[in-house]
Scaffold this active site. Structure first.
Site, PDB file in Angstrom:
ATOM      1  CG  ASN A   9      -1.741   1.136   1.488  1.00 44.38           C
ATOM      2  OD1 ASN A   9      -1.434   2.017   0.871  1.00 44.38           O
ATOM      3  ND2 ASN A   9      -2.214   1.512   2.632  1.00 44.38           N
ATOM      4  CD1 TRP A  10       3.644   0.891  -2.919  1.00 44.80           C
ATOM      5  CD2 TRP A  10       3.565   2.013  -4.950  1.00 44.80           C
ATOM      6  NE1 TRP A  10       4.080   0.166  -3.896  1.00 44.80           N
ATOM      7  CE2 TRP A  10       4.019   0.780  -5.250  1.00 44.80           C
ATOM      8  CE3 TRP A  10       3.341   2.833  -5.942  1.00 44.80           C
ATOM      9  CZ2 TRP A  10       4.687   0.358  -6.483  1.00 44.80           C
ATOM     10  CZ3 TRP A  10       3.966   2.534  -7.105  1.00 44.80           C
ATOM     11  CH2 TRP A  10       4.547   1.374  -7.174  1.00 44.80           C
ATOM     12  CG  HIS A  95      -5.957   2.196   5.369  1.00 44.28           C
ATOM     13  ND1 HIS A  95      -5.409   2.943   6.063  1.00 44.28           N
ATOM     14  CD2 HIS A  95      -4.846   1.511   5.130  1.00 44.28           C
ATOM     15  CE1 HIS A  95      -4.164   2.740   6.456  1.00 44.28           C
ATOM     16  NE2 HIS A  95      -3.882   1.746   5.882  1.00 44.28           N
ATOM     17  CD  GLU A 167      -3.578  -2.468   7.198  1.00 46.17           C
ATOM     18  OE1 GLU A 167      -2.395  -2.705   6.917  1.00 46.17           O
ATOM     19  OE2 GLU A 167      -4.087  -1.466   7.128  1.00 46.17           O
ATOM     20  N   GLY A 173       2.575   2.440  10.720  1.00 47.71           N
ATOM     21  CA  GLY A 173       3.332   3.421  10.455  1.00 47.71           C
ATOM     22  C   GLY A 173       4.069   3.619  11.755  1.00 47.71           C
ATOM     23  N   GLY A 234       2.665  -1.175   4.151  1.00 51.63           N
ATOM     24  CA  GLY A 234       2.699   0.243   4.005  1.00 51.63           C
ATOM     25  C   GLY A 234       4.354   0.694   3.500  1.00 51.63           C
ATOM     26  N   GLY A 235       4.862   1.218   4.670  1.00 50.14           N
ATOM     27  CA  GLY A 235       6.266   2.087   4.355  1.00 50.14           C
ATOM     28  C   GLY A 235       7.227   1.025   3.604  1.00 50.14           C
TER      29      GLY A 235
HETATM   30  P1  PGA Z   1       2.973   0.458   7.658  1.00 48.32           P
HETATM   31  O1  PGA Z   1       1.321   0.473   6.995  1.00 48.32           O
HETATM   32  O2  PGA Z   1       3.343  -0.768   7.012  1.00 48.32           O
HETATM   33  O3  PGA Z   1       3.576   1.417   7.354  1.00 48.32           O
HETATM   34  O4  PGA Z   1       2.686   0.124   9.045  1.00 48.32           O
HETATM   35  C1  PGA Z   1       0.367  -0.690   6.899  1.00 48.32           C
HETATM   36  C2  PGA Z   1      -0.805  -0.119   6.113  1.00 48.32           C
HETATM   37  O5  PGA Z   1      -1.430   0.852   6.770  1.00 48.32           O
HETATM   38  O6  PGA Z   1      -1.606  -0.714   5.403  1.00 48.32           O
END
Ligand code: PGA
Length: 256
Positions: A9-10, A95, A167, A173, A234-235
């Site tokens: 997920n960019w 999300h 999540e 994050g 994400g990151g």
């Molecule tokens: P993250 O984000 O891997 O940066 O914690 C995950 C997401 O929000 O899907």
């Protein structure tokens, strides 16, 4: 039996050149690691570019969000038929950033899940509790509400196609990953809930991803858990090498 699914997920990151490079590198990894479905969800403005880079490779592409309506006067929004028209297979819905920064309600998300199916897209339905809800032992109640309302009106046949991403908001994050045991507990709870809402066979088919600070060095332990079928990243999906490692570690965890 359940094909593992690891998806990047960019969020609101990358530029055009970076999107092409990352998509190409990730498509190459997807081609090398058999048995794992690999996807990316770039910003809407780069979808077409990324889809072109993914063409002819096993990399699948999804939107990060969509509106409930097929079209109309909704400035700034993207409609499901547009995502479908471009060639997207998936769309992330619910999300936590949509829920908590943009105020999306369970009811709105439920309409989006129904719209996704109407327009031929498979939803990645995100669910998860905030830290204060976990501390108040409300995790199961919150996740039950997110899953139950998210899947309201969704038929048995459609529900088989849904991907659920657990999540925990406190892990997104933040670098604070849920322990494999904490994640497994909630994944097992979601699978049990699916058995109650639908049936046991369906519950065994639905893929449940974990998301929240997934990294190359923790994905093996996470995906070694029996009910963790993949990751929404994400990151760490923004760096091709690291994301490739996450994918190979996930495959290794599943004995692939
Ligand atoms: P993250 O984000 O891997 O940066 O914690 C995950 C997401 O929000 O899907």
């Amino acid at each position: 039996m359940r094909k593992p699914f690891i998806c990047g997920n960019w969020k609101m990151n990358a530029d055009r050149a970076g999107a092409v490079a990352l998509a190409k590198a990730t498509a190459q990894t997807a081609g090398q690691v058999g048995g794992v479905e690999v996807g990316v969800c770039p910003p809407a403005c780069y979808l077409e570019t990324v889809l072109a880079a993914a063409k002819g490779t096993p990399l699948v592409v999804g939107g990060q969000n969509m509106h409930t309506e097929a079209g109309g006067a909704f400035t700034g929004e993207v409609a499901g038929p547009m995502l479908k028209d471009l060639g997207c297979a998936y769309v992330i819905l619910g999300h936590s950033e949509r829920r908590h920064i943009f105020g999306e309600t369970d009811e709105f998300i439920s309409k989006k899940v129904q719209a996704a199916f109407k327009f031929g897209l498979k939803p990645i339905l995100c669910v998860g509790e905030k830290i204060e809800q976990r501390q108040a032992r409300e995790t199961e109640a919150v996740v039950r509400r997110h899953v139950t309302t998210g899947l309201a009106g969704i038929s048995n046949q459609q529900a088989r196609q849904v991907v659920i991403a657990y999540e925990p908001v406190w892990a997104i994050g933040t670098g604070l990953t849920a322990t494999p045991q904490q994640a497994q507990e909630v994944h097992a709870f979601i699978r049990q809930l699916l058995a109650t809402l639908y049936d046991a066979a369906l519950a065994q088919e639905v893929r449940i991803q974990y998301g929240g600070s997934v990294k190359p060095d923790n994905n093996f332990d996470l995906m070694s858990q029996p009910d963790i079928d993949g990751a929404l990243v994400g990151g760490a999906s923004l760096k091709a090498d690291g994301f490739a490692q996450i994918i190979t570690e996930g495959a290794r965890a599943k004995g692939l």
